[in-house]
Motif scaffolding. Structure first.
Motif, mmCIF file in Angstrom:
data_model
loop_
_atom_site.group_PDB
_atom_site.id
_atom_site.type_symbol
_atom_site.label_atom_id
_atom_site.label_comp_id
_atom_site.label_asym_id
_atom_site.label_seq_id
_atom_site.Cartn_x
_atom_site.Cartn_y
_atom_site.Cartn_z
ATOM 1 N N TYR A 1 0.746 -1.338 -0.141
ATOM 2 C CA TYR A 1 -0.133 -0.063 0.145
ATOM 3 C C TYR A 1 0.800 1.323 0.001
ATOM 4 O O TYR A 1 1.767 1.377 0.869
ATOM 5 N N SER A 2 0.607 2.126 -0.912
ATOM 6 C CA SER A 2 1.355 3.338 -1.180
ATOM 7 C C SER A 2 0.278 4.580 -1.189
ATOM 8 O O SER A 2 0.542 5.704 -1.891
ATOM 9 N N GLY A 3 -1.098 4.305 -0.929
ATOM 10 C CA GLY A 3 -1.955 5.129 -1.317
ATOM 11 C C GLY A 3 -2.463 4.615 -2.925
ATOM 12 O O GLY A 3 -1.764 4.247 -3.522
ATOM 13 N N TRP A 4 -3.874 4.586 -2.903
ATOM 14 C CA TRP A 4 -4.429 4.030 -4.184
ATOM 15 C C TRP A 4 -5.019 5.353 -5.122
ATOM 16 O O TRP A 4 -6.114 6.052 -4.444
ATOM 17 N N VAL A 5 -4.598 5.448 -6.094
ATOM 18 C CA VAL A 5 -5.093 6.289 -7.212
ATOM 19 C C VAL A 5 -6.638 5.867 -7.415
ATOM 20 O O VAL A 5 -7.434 6.679 -7.379
ATOM 21 N N LYS A 6 -6.631 4.660 -7.740
ATOM 22 C CA LYS A 6 -8.030 4.097 -8.008
ATOM 23 C C LYS A 6 -8.457 2.713 -7.110
ATOM 24 O O LYS A 6 -7.274 2.280 -6.128
ATOM 25 N N THR A 7 -9.603 2.633 -6.735
ATOM 26 C CA THR A 7 -9.984 2.093 -5.645
ATOM 27 C C THR A 7 -9.660 0.380 -6.149
ATOM 28 O O THR A 7 -10.090 0.304 -7.361
ATOM 29 N N PRO A 8 -9.072 -0.254 -5.285
ATOM 30 C CA PRO A 8 -8.767 -1.587 -5.903
ATOM 31 C C PRO A 8 -10.042 -2.482 -6.048
ATOM 32 O O PRO A 8 -10.873 -2.500 -5.211
ATOM 33 N N ALA A 9 -9.679 -3.448 -6.968
ATOM 34 C CA ALA A 9 -10.726 -4.295 -7.045
ATOM 35 C C ALA A 9 -10.847 -5.623 -6.240
ATOM 36 O O ALA A 9 -11.541 -6.517 -6.082
ATOM 37 N N GLU A 10 -9.570 -5.734 -5.747
ATOM 38 C CA GLU A 10 -9.242 -6.929 -4.820
ATOM 39 C C GLU A 10 -7.832 -6.711 -3.988
ATOM 40 O O GLU A 10 -7.162 -5.650 -4.460
ATOM 41 N N ILE A 11 -7.680 -7.048 -2.831
ATOM 42 C CA ILE A 11 -6.443 -6.663 -2.234
ATOM 43 C C ILE A 11 -5.625 -8.290 -1.833
ATOM 44 O O ILE A 11 -6.474 -8.993 -1.493
#
Length: 405
Positions: free
Chosen positions: A40-50
């Motif tokens: 994790y380094s900050g998400w520009v786009k919301t992740p579809a999965e982690i």
């Protein structure tokens, strides 16, 4: 020295994914909790999965498997929503005849929680959702090519918040996080007094540093012909460096991304010698003594790894250096020998081409702990003198910065 520095830089960046790992705890749909590490380094786009690495295994989790999680002060919840997919291509806008949506389960970032909740979701644009009474809807605002924007969100807010007379009309609410956040917070105060969760916003913080260190420099004269034959004595040497610096946060929430600026006074000094031997009794010795100081103005983007603002944090820097010459004590002369007769001729150092301004690209890495930080920084081959005499320097700085404000 070049190959050694290149090896260190490449090795460091190979390990960036490891340094970028963050601790996370997620609540699963079966009621249990899972602790682990996530990239994790900050998400520009919301992740579809982690992807979560726990003590037992590394596994990928979709929104259908997770109720929610907190990470670095941010909160995400898994929700099933009708996601607006009406085409909004800035290069090819159209006056759409109908809205298009798809029903899917996604991670939503929580902006406000209370009697009413505000969420965001980011793909190729930012979506805003409001949840009230168990019902969740997307606030719609779309751009049209020939008509005014489609501001459906105004009517949606008027209906959703109609039970609060103070917020019965929302025509002036702009479609951005600041205004929508303020509106939902005001509604929660109207209904229940307070919101249970509000996304934190940290003020911009300014820090001032006193800097001291040591600069190791290697020198080279690159062009061929006469000057290319110079033999540089003490090809690498060092000099103290000192100055001041300051930083402020770019990503206020996590204090991960910062702008960092420095003003450093640095000295460059080397000697060179060349003998032009024509006959055993006839030759010319050339002596070069360079002694130049620059005020170096560094503009850097700094990325900090880790969450503990009071503990040890690894960081990397990348940026540009502009150096302005503040003193030049360089000398050069030729000693001509002809059958025992010597004649000294004064010359301009490096043909008078020592630059008064130069720009260098910088790359560095270091460790910060509380009020002190240490860094190793490399400057990429800045020219020290120009045509016809081209010389370069390779700089390796070892710097300590002490926070004074």
């Amino acid at each position: 020295m070049k190959s050694y520095i290149t090896f260190l830089i490449c090795t460091f960046f190979l390990y960036l994914p490891v340094l970028n790992a963050q601790a996370i705890e997620v609540k699963l749909v079966d009621g249990t909790s899972l602790k682990g590490i996530v990239k994790y380094s900050g998400w520009v786009k919301t992740p579809a999965e982690i992807e979560i690495k726990s003590d037992k295994e590394t596994a990928i989790y979709k929104p259908s498997q997770i109720l929610g999680f907190d990470i670095e002060g941010d909160r995400y919840l898994s929700k099933t929503v009708d996601l607006n997919i009406t085409k909004q291509d800035i290069q090819n806008l159209s006056d759409f005849k109908e809205l298009k949506s798809v029903r899917k389960q996604v991670f939503l970032k929580v902006i406000v929680q209370g009697n009413a909740n505000l969420y965001t979701y980011k793909d190729n644009r930012t979506h805003y959702f409001v949840e009230k009474g168990g019902e969740i809807i997307e606030l719609i605002r779309l751009i049209r090519s020939t008509r005014s924007p489609f501001n459906k969100y105004v009517g949606q807010l008027n209906i959703l918040l109609s039970d609060c007379q103070k917020l019965s009309k929302n025509e002036n609410v702009q479609f951005n996080k600041t205004n929508l956040k303020r509106t939902i917070i005001a509604y929660n105060k109207c209904q229940s007094g307070e919101s249970s969760f509000i996304e934190k916003k940290h003020p911009i913080q300014f820090s001032l540093y006193a800097i001291g260190g040591y600069k190791l420099t290697s020198y080279g004269i690159d062009n061929g012909g006469f000057y290319g034959n110079y033999q540089i004595e003490n090809e690498s040497n060092g000099a103290p460096a000192y100055g001041i610096g300051f930083d402020f946060d770019i990503l206020q929430r996590t204090k991960k991304l910062q702008f960092y600026a420095e003003f450093l006074l640095q000295n460059y000094k080397f000697e060179a010698f060349y003998r032009d031997q024509r006959l055993p009794e006839q030759y010319i010795d050339y002596f070069l003594d360079v002694d130049v100081s620059y005020l170096e103005i560094n503009g850097l983007v700094r990325y900090n790894f880790g969450n503990d603002l009071n503990g040890a944090r690894v960081f990397v820097n990348a940026g540009v250096n502009e150096a302005v010459q503040v003193s030049d004590k360089s000398t050069e002369y030729a000693n001509s020998v002809f059958f025992g007769t010597e004649n000294r001729i004064e010359r301009e150092p490096l043909n008078g081409d020592i630059v008064t301004n130069r720009i260098t690209f910088l790359l560095g890495a270091g460790l910060r702990y509380k009020f002190v930080s240490g860094e190793i920084r490399y400057g990429f081959n800045p020219r020290f003198s120009d045509f016809p005499t081209i010389s370069r320097t390779d700089n390796l700085n070892f710097l300590l910065a002490f926070k004074v404000l």
